[in-house]
Design a protein around this motif. Sequence first.
Motif, PDB file in Angstrom:
ATOM      1  N   PHE A  31     -63.421-112.127  -5.682  1.00 48.12           N
ATOM      2  CA  PHE A  31     -63.858-112.065  -4.284  1.00 48.12           C
ATOM      3  C   PHE A  31     -62.763-111.486  -3.396  1.00 48.12           C
ATOM      4  O   PHE A  31     -63.014-110.597  -2.582  1.00 48.12           O
ATOM      5  CB  PHE A  31     -64.257-113.453  -3.780  1.00 48.12           C
ATOM      6  N   LEU A  32     -61.550-111.983  -3.545  1.00 43.65           N
ATOM      7  CA  LEU A  32     -60.460-111.546  -2.670  1.00 43.65           C
ATOM      8  C   LEU A  32     -60.060-110.097  -2.911  1.00 43.65           C
ATOM      9  O   LEU A  32     -59.673-109.394  -1.966  1.00 43.65           O
ATOM     10  CB  LEU A  32     -59.255-112.464  -2.834  1.00 43.65           C
ATOM     11  N   ALA A  33     -60.145-109.650  -4.148  1.00 44.13           N
ATOM     12  CA  ALA A  33     -59.809-108.252  -4.415  1.00 44.13           C
ATOM     13  C   ALA A  33     -60.824-107.322  -3.757  1.00 44.13           C
ATOM     14  O   ALA A  33     -60.457-106.266  -3.240  1.00 44.13           O
ATOM     15  CB  ALA A  33     -59.755-108.013  -5.917  1.00 44.13           C
ATOM     16  N   GLY A  34     -62.082-107.719  -3.759  1.00 45.67           N
ATOM     17  CA  GLY A  34     -63.087-106.920  -3.069  1.00 45.67           C
ATOM     18  C   GLY A  34     -62.934-106.979  -1.561  1.00 45.67           C
ATOM     19  O   GLY A  34     -63.126-105.990  -0.853  1.00 45.67           O
ATOM     20  N   ALA A  35     -62.570-108.143  -1.056  1.00 45.54           N
ATOM     21  CA  ALA A  35     -62.449-108.340   0.385  1.00 45.54           C
ATOM     22  C   ALA A  35     -61.167-107.753   0.951  1.00 45.54           C
ATOM     23  O   ALA A  35     -61.020-107.642   2.168  1.00 45.54           O
ATOM     24  CB  ALA A  35     -62.518-109.825   0.714  1.00 45.54           C
ATOM     25  N   SER A  36     -60.246-107.370   0.103  1.00 48.82           N
ATOM     26  CA  SER A  36     -58.965-106.865   0.594  1.00 48.82           C
ATOM     27  C   SER A  36     -59.105-105.569   1.381  1.00 48.82           C
ATOM     28  O   SER A  36     -58.219-105.232   2.171  1.00 48.82           O
ATOM     29  CB  SER A  36     -58.001-106.658  -0.576  1.00 48.82           C
ATOM     30  N   SER A  37     -60.201-104.846   1.191  1.00 51.22           N
ATOM     31  CA  SER A  37     -60.388-103.612   1.961  1.00 51.22           C
ATOM     32  C   SER A  37     -60.529-103.900   3.451  1.00 51.22           C
ATOM     33  O   SER A  37     -60.217-103.043   4.282  1.00 51.22           O
ATOM     34  CB  SER A  37     -61.605-102.848   1.454  1.00 51.22           C
TER      35      SER A  37
END
Length: 100
Positions: A31-37
Amino acid sequence: MVPITNTTASRTSTRTATTTTTLKEEQWTSFLAGASSSIYVYFYAIYYFLFKTKMYGMFQTVFYFGYMALFSVGLGIMCGTFGYVGTQAFVRKIYSHKID
């Protein structure tokens, strides 16, 4: 519609590739890797405000950063959800095959 589809496809494939290395260790990473954008988008909004716009005054500043924060949070939730769902589908698919 096309940019959203491209973003969705690239986020899902990126998260799937990352999942193969951390396979089922922790679900928050997908989730966080996707949300990092969304962090990049908000930092770019700060850069854009400081160097590209000619806004001044308290109302314009609060309005701009408030809406950019809402947009960034929404984008983070959307991209994080796509990454998480794509990762879950990938993990379920590779674990669904029984090896006897």
